[in-house]
Design a protein around this motif. Structure first.
Motif, PDB file in Angstrom:
ATOM      1  N   TYR A   5       2.012  13.308   1.638  1.00 14.78           N
ATOM      2  CA  TYR A   5       1.432  12.458   2.670  1.00 14.78           C
ATOM      3  C   TYR A   5       0.286  11.614   2.098  1.00 14.78           C
ATOM      4  CZ  TYR A   5      -0.733  11.108   7.045  1.00 14.78           C
ATOM      5  OH  TYR A   5      -1.262  10.395   8.065  1.00 14.78           O
ATOM      6  N   ARG A   6      -0.591  12.225   1.309  1.00 13.84           N
ATOM      7  CA  ARG A   6      -1.702  11.478   0.704  1.00 13.84           C
ATOM      8  C   ARG A   6      -1.216  10.466  -0.322  1.00 13.84           C
ATOM      9  NH1 ARG A   6      -5.716  15.926  -1.166  1.00 13.84           N
ATOM     10  NH2 ARG A   6      -3.690  16.804  -1.546  1.00 13.84           N
ATOM     11  N   PHE A   7      -0.103  10.787  -1.018  1.00 18.34           N
ATOM     12  CA  PHE A   7       0.480   9.837  -1.959  1.00 18.34           C
ATOM     13  C   PHE A   7       1.023   8.624  -1.215  1.00 18.34           C
ATOM     14  CE2 PHE A   7       4.407   8.225  -3.900  1.00 18.34           C
ATOM     15  CZ  PHE A   7       3.895   7.707  -5.078  1.00 18.34           C
ATOM     16  N   LEU A   8       1.763   8.876  -0.145  1.00 12.38           N
ATOM     17  CA  LEU A   8       2.365   7.778   0.616  1.00 12.38           C
ATOM     18  C   LEU A   8       1.337   6.968   1.388  1.00 12.38           C
ATOM     19  CD1 LEU A   8       5.585   9.421   2.075  1.00 12.38           C
ATOM     20  CD2 LEU A   8       5.439   7.695   0.282  1.00 12.38           C
ATOM     21  N   PHE A   9       0.358   7.651   1.957  1.00 10.71           N
ATOM     22  CA  PHE A   9      -0.630   6.992   2.809  1.00 10.71           C
ATOM     23  C   PHE A   9      -2.035   7.370   2.368  1.00 10.71           C
ATOM     24  CE2 PHE A   9       3.126   8.012   5.420  1.00 10.71           C
ATOM     25  CZ  PHE A   9       3.584   6.731   5.631  1.00 10.71           C
ATOM     26  N   PRO A  10      -2.533   6.754   1.296  1.00  9.80           N
ATOM     27  CA  PRO A  10      -3.880   7.105   0.837  1.00  9.80           C
ATOM     28  C   PRO A  10      -4.925   6.772   1.892  1.00  9.80           C
ATOM     29  CG  PRO A  10      -2.975   5.258  -0.424  1.00  9.80           C
ATOM     30  CD  PRO A  10      -1.918   5.720   0.505  1.00  9.80           C
ATOM     31  N   THR A  11      -5.973   7.561   1.926  1.00  9.11           N
ATOM     32  CA  THR A  11      -7.014   7.376   2.936  1.00  9.11           C
ATOM     33  C   THR A  11      -8.142   6.486   2.442  1.00  9.11           C
ATOM     34  OG1 THR A  11      -8.060   9.410   2.183  1.00  9.11           O
ATOM     35  CG2 THR A  11      -6.540   9.584   4.050  1.00  9.11           C
ATOM     36  N   LYS A  12      -7.919   5.779   1.389  1.00  9.01           N
ATOM     37  CA  LYS A  12      -8.926   4.893   0.822  1.00  9.01           C
ATOM     38  C   LYS A  12      -9.317   3.825   1.848  1.00  9.01           C
ATOM     39  CE  LYS A  12      -9.602   2.035  -3.239  1.00  9.01           C
ATOM     40  NZ  LYS A  12      -8.998   1.520  -4.457  1.00  9.01           N
ATOM     41  N   HIS A  13     -10.609   3.551   1.924  1.00  7.32           N
ATOM     42  CA  HIS A  13     -11.097   2.502   2.820  1.00  7.32           C
ATOM     43  C   HIS A  13     -11.316   1.227   2.008  1.00  7.32           C
ATOM     44  CE1 HIS A  13     -11.535   5.211   6.164  1.00  7.32           C
ATOM     45  NE2 HIS A  13     -12.071   6.088   5.322  1.00  7.32           N
ATOM     46  N   TYR A  14     -10.789   0.132   2.511  1.00  6.05           N
ATOM     47  CA  TYR A  14     -10.868  -1.157   1.830  1.00  6.05           C
ATOM     48  C   TYR A  14     -11.796  -2.082   2.605  1.00  6.05           C
ATOM     49  CZ  TYR A  14      -6.484   0.444  -0.283  1.00  6.05           C
ATOM     50  OH  TYR A  14      -5.527   1.163  -0.946  1.00  6.05           O
ATOM     51  N   ASP A  15     -12.586  -2.872   1.890  1.00  3.64           N
ATOM     52  CA  ASP A  15     -13.349  -3.886   2.597  1.00  3.64           C
ATOM     53  C   ASP A  15     -12.428  -5.087   2.843  1.00  3.64           C
ATOM     54  OD1 ASP A  15     -13.301  -5.412   0.246  1.00  3.64           O
ATOM     55  OD2 ASP A  15     -15.364  -4.959  -0.285  1.00  3.64           O
ATOM     56  N   ALA A  16     -12.862  -5.992   3.674  1.00  3.57           N
ATOM     57  CA  ALA A  16     -12.008  -7.105   4.090  1.00  3.57           C
ATOM     58  C   ALA A  16     -11.625  -8.008   2.932  1.00  3.57           C
ATOM     59  CB  ALA A  16     -12.699  -7.913   5.185  1.00  3.57           C
ATOM     60  N   SER A  17     -12.566  -8.332   2.048  1.00  7.54           N
ATOM     61  CA  SER A  17     -12.239  -9.257   0.950  1.00  7.54           C
ATOM     62  C   SER A  17     -11.219  -8.648  -0.005  1.00  7.54           C
ATOM     63  CB  SER A  17     -13.504  -9.686   0.199  1.00  7.54           C
ATOM     64  OG  SER A  17     -14.165  -8.571  -0.350  1.00  7.54           O
ATOM     65  N   ALA A  18     -11.352  -7.359  -0.313  1.00  9.19           N
ATOM     66  CA  ALA A  18     -10.366  -6.701  -1.175  1.00  9.19           C
ATOM     67  C   ALA A  18      -9.009  -6.651  -0.476  1.00  9.19           C
ATOM     68  CB  ALA A  18     -10.831  -5.298  -1.539  1.00  9.19           C
ATOM     69  N   SER A  19      -9.006  -6.417   0.820  1.00  9.56           N
ATOM     70  CA  SER A  19      -7.748  -6.357   1.570  1.00  9.56           C
ATOM     71  C   SER A  19      -7.037  -7.705   1.598  1.00  9.56           C
ATOM     72  CB  SER A  19      -8.002  -5.866   2.993  1.00  9.56           C
ATOM     73  OG  SER A  19      -8.395  -4.522   2.968  1.00  9.56           O
ATOM     74  N   TRP A  20      -7.797  -8.773   1.757  1.00  7.29           N
ATOM     75  CA  TRP A  20      -7.182 -10.110   1.731  1.00  7.29           C
ATOM     76  C   TRP A  20      -6.601 -10.416   0.353  1.00  7.29           C
ATOM     77  CZ3 TRP A  20      -5.576 -12.415   5.800  1.00  7.29           C
ATOM     78  CH2 TRP A  20      -6.237 -12.284   7.018  1.00  7.29           C
ATOM     79  N   LEU A  21      -7.322 -10.029  -0.690  1.00  9.42           N
ATOM     80  CA  LEU A  21      -6.832 -10.233  -2.055  1.00  9.42           C
ATOM     81  C   LEU A  21      -5.558  -9.429  -2.306  1.00  9.42           C
ATOM     82  CD1 LEU A  21      -7.323 -11.520  -4.829  1.00  9.42           C
ATOM     83  CD2 LEU A  21      -8.692  -9.522  -5.404  1.00  9.42           C
ATOM     84  N   PHE A 131      -4.412  -4.553   5.435  1.00  9.88           N
ATOM     85  CA  PHE A 131      -3.407  -5.333   6.162  1.00  9.88           C
ATOM     86  C   PHE A 131      -2.003  -4.968   5.688  1.00  9.88           C
ATOM     87  CE2 PHE A 131      -7.197  -8.100   5.491  1.00  9.88           C
ATOM     88  CZ  PHE A 131      -7.772  -7.841   6.726  1.00  9.88           C
ATOM     89  N   ALA A 132      -1.603  -3.734   5.973  1.00 14.55           N
ATOM     90  CA  ALA A 132      -0.301  -3.227   5.560  1.00 14.55           C
ATOM     91  C   ALA A 132       0.271  -2.357   6.675  1.00 14.55           C
ATOM     92  CB  ALA A 132      -0.447  -2.406   4.278  1.00 14.55           C
ATOM     93  N   LEU A 133       1.577  -2.288   6.755  1.00 15.40           N
ATOM     94  CA  LEU A 133       2.209  -1.448   7.764  1.00 15.40           C
ATOM     95  C   LEU A 133       1.929   0.028   7.539  1.00 15.40           C
ATOM     96  CD1 LEU A 133       5.713  -3.023   8.446  1.00 15.40           C
ATOM     97  CD2 LEU A 133       3.730  -2.943   9.942  1.00 15.40           C
ATOM     98  N   ASP A 134       1.575   0.402   6.326  1.00 15.69           N
ATOM     99  CA  ASP A 134       1.249   1.800   6.064  1.00 15.69           C
ATOM    100  C   ASP A 134       0.091   2.288   6.921  1.00 15.69           C
ATOM    101  OD1 ASP A 134       3.237   2.202   4.270  1.00 15.69           O
ATOM    102  OD2 ASP A 134       1.962   2.323   2.497  1.00 15.69           O
ATOM    103  N   ARG A 140      -0.363   6.878  13.147  1.00 18.48           N
ATOM    104  CA  ARG A 140       0.568   7.498  14.077  1.00 18.48           C
ATOM    105  C   ARG A 140       0.972   8.896  13.616  1.00 18.48           C
ATOM    106  NH1 ARG A 140       4.753   4.329  17.474  1.00 18.48           N
ATOM    107  NH2 ARG A 140       5.548   6.038  18.693  1.00 18.48           N
ATOM    108  N   LEU A 141       1.203   9.036  12.307  1.00 21.32           N
ATOM    109  CA  LEU A 141       1.565  10.358  11.775  1.00 21.32           C
ATOM    110  C   LEU A 141       0.394  11.337  11.843  1.00 21.32           C
ATOM    111  CD1 LEU A 141       3.692   9.362   8.664  1.00 21.32           C
ATOM    112  CD2 LEU A 141       4.506  10.391  10.791  1.00 21.32           C
ATOM    113  N   ARG A 142      -0.817  10.857  11.674  1.00 30.52           N
ATOM    114  CA  ARG A 142      -1.987  11.739  11.753  1.00 30.52           C
ATOM    115  C   ARG A 142      -2.181  12.305  13.159  1.00 30.52           C
ATOM    116  NH1 ARG A 142      -4.771   7.728   8.341  1.00 30.52           N
ATOM    117  NH2 ARG A 142      -4.562   8.543   6.242  1.00 30.52           N
ATOM    118  N   ARG A 143      -1.801  11.546  14.172  1.00 28.71           N
ATOM    119  CA  ARG A 143      -1.944  12.007  15.557  1.00 28.71           C
ATOM    120  C   ARG A 143      -0.980  13.128  15.893  1.00 28.71           C
ATOM    121  NH1 ARG A 143      -1.352   6.622  18.419  1.00 28.71           N
ATOM    122  NH2 ARG A 143      -2.241   5.444  16.732  1.00 28.71           N
TER     123      ARG A 143
END
Length: 144
Positions: A5-21, A131-134, A140-143
């Motif tokens: 689960y952690r491999f597929l959906f890492p819990t890393k937090h991204y800032d907006a500029s890194a996410s846009w890049l 900005f990813a479907l993951d 949803r899976l965490r709930r």
């Protein structure tokens, strides 16, 4: 199961500029690889007979695997769905292209595969960004 689960959906937090890049890199390189796959798909009949068979499965099977990596997996990369899983087939395919199919060729013949490989390995390490479907899939899976 937690490791998967952690491999597929890492819990890393991204800032907006890194996410846009990361989104830009996913879309640009995903669309570029997708165009290669669509071209292979369109010319399947012509390519199947002479497609390289670097892993001994037959040229036709190798072509189907290349099309899968370039079309299906590129779509997953672009939208960020099961991101790390969808990066594995293109990374393997590019390693085979770089090291086996074009192994003895001059660097100019393999630099495109090397560039794609570098970008996809970096994306694998960085993750998909916000900005990813993951992200909604993971929530949803965490709930549950």
């Amino acid at each position: 199961m937690d490791r998967i689960y952690r491999f597929l959906f890492p819990t890393k937090h991204y800032d907006a500029s890194a996410s846009w890049l990361l989104l830009a890199a996913r879309v640009v390189f995903g669309l570029m690889l997708l165009s290669h796959g669509i071209d292979k798909w369109r010319h399947f009949g012509d390519l199947a007979a002479g497609f390289p068979d670097p892993i001994g499965l037959g040229g036709r099977v190798a072509l189907v695997l290349a099309i899968f990596a370039e079309v299906v997996c590129s779509a997953g990369i672009i939208v960020g769905a099961f991101f790390r899983l969808t990066l594995i087939p293109p990374i393997v395919m590019l390693c085979v292209a770089l090291l086996v199919v074009h192994g003895g060729d001059a660097f100019t013949a393999k630099e495109l595969a090397a560039a794609y490989l570098a970008v996809f390995v970096l994306l694998f390490l960085a993750g998909p960004g916000r900005f990813a479907l993951d992200r909604p899939i993971a929530e949803r899976l965490r709930r549950r």
